[in-house]
Scaffold this active site. Structure first.
Site, PDB file in Angstrom:
ATOM      1  N   ARG A  92      48.259 -50.028   1.813  1.00  0.00           N
ATOM      2  CA  ARG A  92      47.917 -49.920   3.221  1.00  0.00           C
ATOM      3  C   ARG A  92      47.337 -51.230   3.742  1.00  0.00           C
ATOM      4  O   ARG A  92      47.171 -51.411   4.944  1.00  0.00           O
ATOM      5  CB  ARG A  92      46.927 -48.777   3.452  1.00  0.00           C
ATOM      6  CG  ARG A  92      45.519 -49.063   2.971  1.00  0.00           C
ATOM      7  CD  ARG A  92      44.602 -47.863   3.106  1.00  0.00           C
ATOM      8  NE  ARG A  92      44.286 -47.543   4.475  1.00  0.00           N
ATOM      9  CZ  ARG A  92      44.155 -46.301   4.939  1.00  0.00           C
ATOM     10  NH1 ARG A  92      44.324 -45.270   4.128  1.00  0.00           N
ATOM     11  NH2 ARG A  92      43.836 -46.092   6.190  1.00  0.00           N
ATOM     12  N   ARG A  98      53.009 -48.934   4.280  1.00  0.00           N
ATOM     13  CA  ARG A  98      53.248 -47.505   4.515  1.00  0.00           C
ATOM     14  C   ARG A  98      54.299 -47.288   5.601  1.00  0.00           C
ATOM     15  O   ARG A  98      55.029 -46.281   5.587  1.00  0.00           O
ATOM     16  CB  ARG A  98      51.948 -46.799   4.898  1.00  0.00           C
ATOM     17  CG  ARG A  98      50.918 -46.734   3.780  1.00  0.00           C
ATOM     18  CD  ARG A  98      49.623 -46.103   4.276  1.00  0.00           C
ATOM     19  NE  ARG A  98      49.051 -46.891   5.370  1.00  0.00           N
ATOM     20  CZ  ARG A  98      48.014 -46.488   6.109  1.00  0.00           C
ATOM     21  NH1 ARG A  98      47.452 -45.312   5.876  1.00  0.00           N
ATOM     22  NH2 ARG A  98      47.539 -47.253   7.070  1.00  0.00           N
ATOM     23  N   GLU A 102      45.624 -31.726  -6.255  1.00  0.00           N
ATOM     24  CA  GLU A 102      46.538 -32.736  -6.803  1.00  0.00           C
ATOM     25  C   GLU A 102      47.301 -32.259  -8.036  1.00  0.00           C
ATOM     26  O   GLU A 102      48.479 -32.577  -8.224  1.00  0.00           O
ATOM     27  CB  GLU A 102      45.773 -34.018  -7.123  1.00  0.00           C
ATOM     28  CG  GLU A 102      45.361 -34.818  -5.906  1.00  0.00           C
ATOM     29  CD  GLU A 102      44.170 -34.249  -5.167  1.00  0.00           C
ATOM     30  OE1 GLU A 102      43.889 -34.694  -4.038  1.00  0.00           O
ATOM     31  OE2 GLU A 102      43.496 -33.342  -5.730  1.00  0.00           O
TER      32      GLU A 102
END
Length: 318
Positions: free
Chosen positions: A172, A15, A63
């Site tokens: 991540r 990220r 979303e």
């Protein structure tokens, strides 16, 4: 002097590469905007927001609206980078991804953050193991699963420059750098990270480094394992897969996703159509339980030793 194991290399959060690259791209091109679903923190976009406060659109936890807004921005000449947890982006907004982005051929870049089992402790609702299988079934959409920060940055640069819908998984989980600093991403092309003639390991994303460590262990036993990095699940590098099927005893695929329809499915489909060979598919076969990401990967045979065991089994029965 002994060679340093991939397992001992420093680890990075992809990220960080994502936000650094996106900020650089936005600085050079005013058309680039970010679109998020209340995910500024989890996407590490606070710095981007400070630099470009009028170019980060937060639609809240909505979303479907997020993807629709991105399609509208693209229709108006912007280049939207949609940044959201992959489990919610791809599940809740699948219809919008299909109709508003892919079918409409809008220039939207979908960035699935914290995919796979990165949210391990939050359980099955937050595991994003189906995203690659879902998106691979949608026409007109390039699907990319980078393995390290260098490849993440390179894939984003390519995505910004190309016209059309793209999905990029952004991990991540901490991973070592396995690609050189001057790596250039080429869609649909596998990268041979280790050559070998006995068995082939094909992987991408956060488990690629584990495949490399498995190859190190196999090498110590006299087994020559080819390791193919397959960052683009769609389009797949058919030539590299067929060559592996022809030149080695079989293929082991490794992916941080479901075993149904992802990288393993793409490789198996290619092999059965072009050059039948033995294929072992390592991934997640069920709703994975709650647990750390490392625990879950190990549980489903994707530790370096588990990958090596799959290769040994394939060679024994090949």
């Amino acid at each position: 002097m002994p060679r340093t194991s991939v397992a001992d290399l420093p680890r990075f959060d992809c990220r960080d590469a994502y936000v650094a690259t996106l900020s650089e791209l936005a600085g050079a091109d005013q058309r680039i905007v970010g679109v998020v679903n209340d995910s500024v923190g989890s996407s590490k976009l606070a710095g981007f927001r400070r630099s470009f406060p009028d170019r980060l659109i937060n639609v809240g936890i909505a979303e479907q609206d997020m993807v629709g807004v991105a399609a509208g921005l693209a229709n108006g000449g912007r280049i939207p980078f949609v940044s959201a947890a992959s489990c919610f982006l791809t599940a809740r907004a699948l219809e919008q991804i299909k109709a508003d982005v892919a079918y409409s051929n809008h220039n939207v870049k979908l960035c699935g953050m914290s995919p796979g089992v990165a949210y391990g402790e939050l359980g099955p609702t937050h595991h994003s193991i189906e995203d690659i299988a879902w998106l691979r079934a949608i026409a007109n959409l390039t699907v990319i699963v980078p393995s390290d920060p260098v490849e993440t940055s390179a894939a984003l640069r390519w995505a910004a420059a190309v016209e059309g819908p793209v999905f990029v998984r952004v991990s991540r989980m901490s991973v070592p750098q396995v690609n050189p600093d001057d790596y250039a991403f080429v869609p649909g092309r596998a990268v041979t990270l280790r050559d070998g003639g006995d068995v082939t390991l094909i992987a991408n994303g956060t488990v690629l480094w584990r495949a490399l460590v498995a190859a190190e262990r196999l090498e110590a036993e006299g087994v020559s394992a080819r390791v193919l990095s397959m960052p683009t699940v769609k389009p797949l590098d058919t030539e590299a897969v067929v060559a592996a099927a022809r030149e080695t005893a079989g293929i082991v695929t490794i992916e941080e996703s479901t075993i149904a329809g992802g990288l393993g499915g793409a490789v198996a489909e290619t092999v059965v159509q072009h050059h039948p060979a033995r294929v072992a598919i390592l991934g997640i076969p069920e709703f994975a339980p709650t647990g750390s990401a490392a625990y879950l990967l190990d549980r489903y045979g994707m530790s370096p030793e588990g990958i090596a065991d799959a290769a040994r089994s394939l060679l024994r029965h090949g």
